[in-house]
Design a protein around this motif. Structure first.
Motif, mmCIF file in Angstrom:
data_model
loop_
_atom_site.group_PDB
_atom_site.id
_atom_site.type_symbol
_atom_site.label_atom_id
_atom_site.label_comp_id
_atom_site.label_asym_id
_atom_site.label_seq_id
_atom_site.Cartn_x
_atom_site.Cartn_y
_atom_site.Cartn_z
ATOM 1 N N PRO A 17 31.773 53.972 34.717
ATOM 2 C CA PRO A 17 30.984 53.462 35.854
ATOM 3 C C PRO A 17 31.515 52.135 36.415
ATOM 4 N N GLY A 18 31.867 51.208 35.536
ATOM 5 C CA GLY A 18 32.435 49.936 35.994
ATOM 6 C C GLY A 18 33.784 50.125 36.663
ATOM 7 N N ARG A 20 34.764 52.755 38.304
ATOM 8 C CA ARG A 20 34.511 53.318 39.636
ATOM 9 C C ARG A 20 34.078 52.244 40.629
ATOM 10 N N ILE A 21 33.211 51.345 40.189
ATOM 11 C CA ILE A 21 32.743 50.272 41.073
ATOM 12 C C ILE A 21 33.908 49.376 41.487
ATOM 13 N N LYS A 24 36.292 51.244 43.887
ATOM 14 C CA LYS A 24 35.700 51.376 45.216
ATOM 15 C C LYS A 24 35.852 50.069 45.992
ATOM 16 N N ALA A 25 35.576 48.956 45.334
ATOM 17 C CA ALA A 25 35.736 47.652 45.988
ATOM 18 C C ALA A 25 37.190 47.423 46.386
ATOM 19 N N SER A 87 40.633 56.969 44.736
ATOM 20 C CA SER A 87 40.590 56.265 43.451
ATOM 21 C C SER A 87 41.008 57.190 42.317
#
Length: 101
Positions: A17-18, A20-21, A24-25, A87
């Motif tokens: 999850p981290g 992916r975040i 994305k940024a 990504s």
């Protein structure tokens, strides 16, 4: 599922999850950073031309040639360059959640 496999699943659940975040940024910022690099490159060229002309006012009036000499490099055009198309975390299979026992 073996205890070793279970450890990896738990680790993935915490990391993905981290990841992916952050990706994305990075994907959202890449074109902006690329555009900023282009602007900086052009500004650097203009300043160098001004300095080489010793701040001559004739140089300042001749901005058309300055623009031609300091064109934005194609590799720094917004949306172009080294920005990834997608990504890497998108390829991570979320199915490990369903196989967890």
């Amino acid at each position: 599922m073996t205890s070793e496999e279970r450890r990896y699943v738990i680790a993935l659940e915490q990391v993905v999850p981290g990841w992916r975040i952050m990706e994305k940024a990075g994907l959202e910022m890449c074109p902006r950073v690329t555009a900023a690099k282009a602007a900086i490159s052009t500004l650097k060229c203009r300043i160098e031309g001004f300095v080489l002309a010793n701040g001559n006012s004739v140089f300042i009036r001749d901005m058309a040639s300055l623009d031609a000499n300091c064109a934005t490099p194609p590799s720094f055009s917004p949306g172009v360059g080294d920005c990834p198309a997608q990504s890497y975390s998108d390829s991570v299979d979320d199915q490990f959640n369903s196989t967890r026992t």
